[in-house]
Structures are given as structure tokens and as C-alpha cells.
Design an enzyme around this catalytic site. Structure first.
Site: not given
Length: 400
Positions: A327, A345
Site C-alpha cells: 500500500h 506491510c
């Protein structure tokens, strides 16, 4: 004078009904001509003085046993045609035996279903009957991924999650049929889903070839999933088309994300992954893009990291059920390309994340390598089957 006793008329003894052990005789027997013999309590004679005959069905009444093939048997002569249909008009396929005496369905009867039987013999006679199977105590349902008419990446498996336990895995797997336009080799594998439910995935031996057409038919109506699971009371189907050949490669140690299409690199992006040495580290392995979720709220307590963060995150691409995404992470810009400092992430700039988000397809493989990881993604944490060898994956089939 002798008395002449009046003669008592002879009383005709009724002809006994034809009975076949373990079967229910149809109310109307096959009759070769109109106006033939009338029906009695289960059988009737053929007209024109022909030999009496009857047909029988192994299931009868309003509480017939579900999960068994339907068998229609002719007492004499040869069957020409048998049709068994449910109340919705769906027909059970079947075949007549070599001697013409019986017909057996290729699928089993479903629970809680009314069936009509229509039979014809080679002499032009016909008969009908009906029965209803007992209602199920429990119904099992399932969720299919991907949905119908999907276009997916080259790593997308077919995945089934069942509402209730499946103890009869081998029997269920026999009724899961995958067909492909190019005869792709693949296998089913069973696991416990991240949700705790039983799950079966079909994975090809190698990544799909682009443009492959795939259909899954789960012909489960009338199949018992086993103790505690209940019956399946319908069939399911889904289909997909394989899209572009592209792979996202993530190098944790060198902090780079690359997109390859048809084997050629078309993008090289600096990124920052999970902080190594603890729970914030990223997973390594061959994972699959599960969904493109856009802008979502990410909160650290949902993944067991206390109150470390609570952010609205753009261009979110889910890789695992445990919360690993790729992301946009503009707050981490100082580490892109140089260090892994996220909470697990794969973070990029807004511009790079948008570009990747626009290019990738659900089902694209994200191949994550490097030592800065907390281990290899688990089989059920998203789609982790690509981390098993082909023989290891085949061993997870219930039919091996």
C-alpha cells in the site's frame, strides 16, 4: 324326498399383487395398449391376456432415504426410457442396464426433494410414480472464490470454504469437477481455513497460462458431508479467465518491488517492508493478491500490535488474512529503498502505490524473498499453496 341344495357361486380368488423385496411397486404397471388391465394395490396386468408384469423403484413414500441412486426395475420385458425429475424440473441422469431390466441414476437422490418417475418399455407401455426424500437435519453450504466470470492473475487458485465440517472429504472431492480450455494439470488440497472452517483449493501444477478458460462444477446436491456437517442440497458453479502474465517480485533485503510482465521487468520501485526481528516483520514466500481494497482504515490492535497505529491507508492490496498488505505509506518515505521500518506491510510512495494498484490483478503472484522476514507465509493465511512443492500439494488431496 331328497333335497337339492342350491349351488353356491364360486368366488374368484384375487390375483396377488406383484412384490419385489426391498422395493416399492409403481401404482400403474406398464401396459402395452390403451384400455389394458386396471391397477390394483401395486401392480396390474398387461392387456390382451399378456403375462402380468410390473416395475419397481427402490425409493418410495414420503420419507425415502436420501443420498442413494434411484433404481427402477422392470419385472418383465425391456425398458426403453426412464426419466426421474424433481419438483423444479431438474432431471437425474442415468442409464439402462445391458439386459434392459433396470435403470440406475448416475447421481444420488437429494434430501427433502420430491421426485417423479416416468418409465416406458419397448412394447409402448408406460407408467409413473412419485416419492419424496426425508428432509435433512442439517444443510451444508459453501463459498466459491473467485466469483463467476472473473478475470484473474496467473496464481489464483479455485477455493471453496464450507460452512460446516466436511468429514467425507474424499466423497465430496469426487464431485468437484474442474475443466480447462488447455487441459491444465492441477490438484485439490484440503486445509483448515484462517476462519477455522474446512477449505479445499484447486491449484495448477505451475502458474496458469494467460487466456486459459476455467470452469468449476461442484455437483454436490445429495452428498452427505459427514457427521456434524449436514447435507448439500444444491449444485454450485463458477468460472474464470486467466488474465495477463505478470509477477510482482519483492526483495526484502534490498528494499525493492519489481513488476514483471511476460517475463520482462517494466517497473522497479523503492519500498520499505516490515521491521525485522519481531512480529512487525513481513512474511516471505509466494503469496497471491487476494483483493484490491482501495482506501481502508488500518488499526494495529487488529493484528496484535497494540496501539502502534490507526491510519487511513490508500491503494491497499491484501496479501494475507493476517494483515499483510502492499500500500501507499508516505509517512515512511525516509526508508524507501534503504530500510525495512513498517509494521509488516510493503509500503511505497503514493505515486508508486497508485501505479502498482492500477496494474495488478487479483490472483497475481507476489513473490517475497529475503532474510528480513519472520518466516514463510502459512498455507491457510491467504493462498499459501504455492510455497509447497507439487508433490507436497498433491498429498493434500483426499483422493491420494
Amino acid at each position: 324326498m331328497s333335497r337339492i341344495r342350491p349351488r353356491t357361486p364360486l368366488r374368484r380368488r384375487p390375483v396377488p399383487s406383484a412384490v419385489i423385496a426391498g422395493t416399492a411397486v409403481l401404482a400403474a404397471a406398464l401396459t402395452a395398449c390403451s384400455g389394458g388391465g386396471g391397477a390394483d394395490s401395486g401392480s396390474a396386468g398387461l392387456g390382451g391376456g399378456k403375462k402380468q408384469t410390473a416395475i419397481s423403484v427402490n425409493l418410495s413414500g414420503k420419507q425415502a432415504t436420501a443420498g442413494e441412486p434411484v433404481k427402477v426395475t422392470l419385472a418383465d420385458g425391456r425398458l426403453k426410457e426412464v426419466r426421474v425429475t424433481d419438483s423444479k424440473g431438474a432431471e437425474l441422469a442415468g442409464g439402462i442396464s445391458a439386459d434392459g431390466r433396470s435403470w440406475t441414476s448416475t447421481r444420488t437422490s437429494a434430501p427433502g426433494t420430491s421426485y417423479s418417475v416416468a418409465a416406458k418399455d419397448t412394447e409402448g407401455g408406460s407408467a409413473t410414480a412419485a416419492f419424496t426424500t426425508a428432509a435433512p437435519d442439517k444443510v451444508n453450504k459453501l463459498t466459491l472464490v473467485p466469483g463467476k466470470n472473473s478475470t484473474v492473475g496467473i496464481a489464483q487458485p479455485l477455493s471453496i470454504v464450507f460452512d460446516h465440517p466436511v468429514k467425507n472429504k474424499a466423497e465430496v472431492e469426487k464431485h468437484l469437477k474442474v475443466t480447462t480450455s488447455d487441459k491444465t494439470e492441477g490438484s485439490w488440497g484440503w486445509m483448515q481455513d484462517w476462519s477455522g472452517k474446512d477449505r479445499a483449493d484447486w491449484r495448477p501444477k505451475e502458474y496458469w497460462k494467460p487466456d486459459t478458460k476455467v470452469t468449476l462444477k461442484a455437483d454436490l446436491n445429495g452428498i452427505d458431508s459427514g457427521p456434524g456437517g449436514g447435507w448439500f442440497v444444491r449444485d454450485y458453479t463458477t468460472n474464470l479467465t486467466v488474465g495477463r502474465n505478470q509477477i510482482v517480485k519483492i526483495d526484502l533485503d534490498n528494499h525493492r518491488l519489481k513488476l514483471l510482465r511476460d517475463g520482462q521487468q517494466i517497473k522497479d520501485i523503492p519500498m520499505s517492508a516490515g521491521t525485522p526481528g519481531g512480529e512487525k516483520a513481513s512474511w516471505r514466500g509466494r503469496t497471491v493478491l487476494m483483493s484490491k481494497e482501495g482506501t481502508i482504515n488500518m488499526r494495529s490492535e487488529t493484528v496484535g500490535l497494540g496501539d502502534a497505529y490507526d491510519k487511513m491507508v490508500d491503494y491497499s492490496m491484501r496479501l494475507t488474512w493476517s494483515g499483510m498488505y502492499a500500500h501507499a505509506a508516505p509517512w515512511n518515505a525516509g526508508y524507501f529503498g534503504s530500510a525495512n521500518k513498517s509494521s509488516g506491510c510493503i509500503g511505497m510512495s503514493d505515486a508508486d502505490a497508485k501505479w502498482i494498484y492500477d496494474q495488478v490483478q487479483v490472483g497475481d503472484p507476489f513473490e517475497v524473498t529475503g532474510d528480513d522476514a519472520k518466516g514463510t507465509q502459512a498455507l491457510n493465511n491467504g493462498y499459501g499453496e504455492w510455497n509447497l512443492s507439487w508433490s507436497e500439494w498433491q498429498a493434500k488431496s483426499a483422493l491420494r
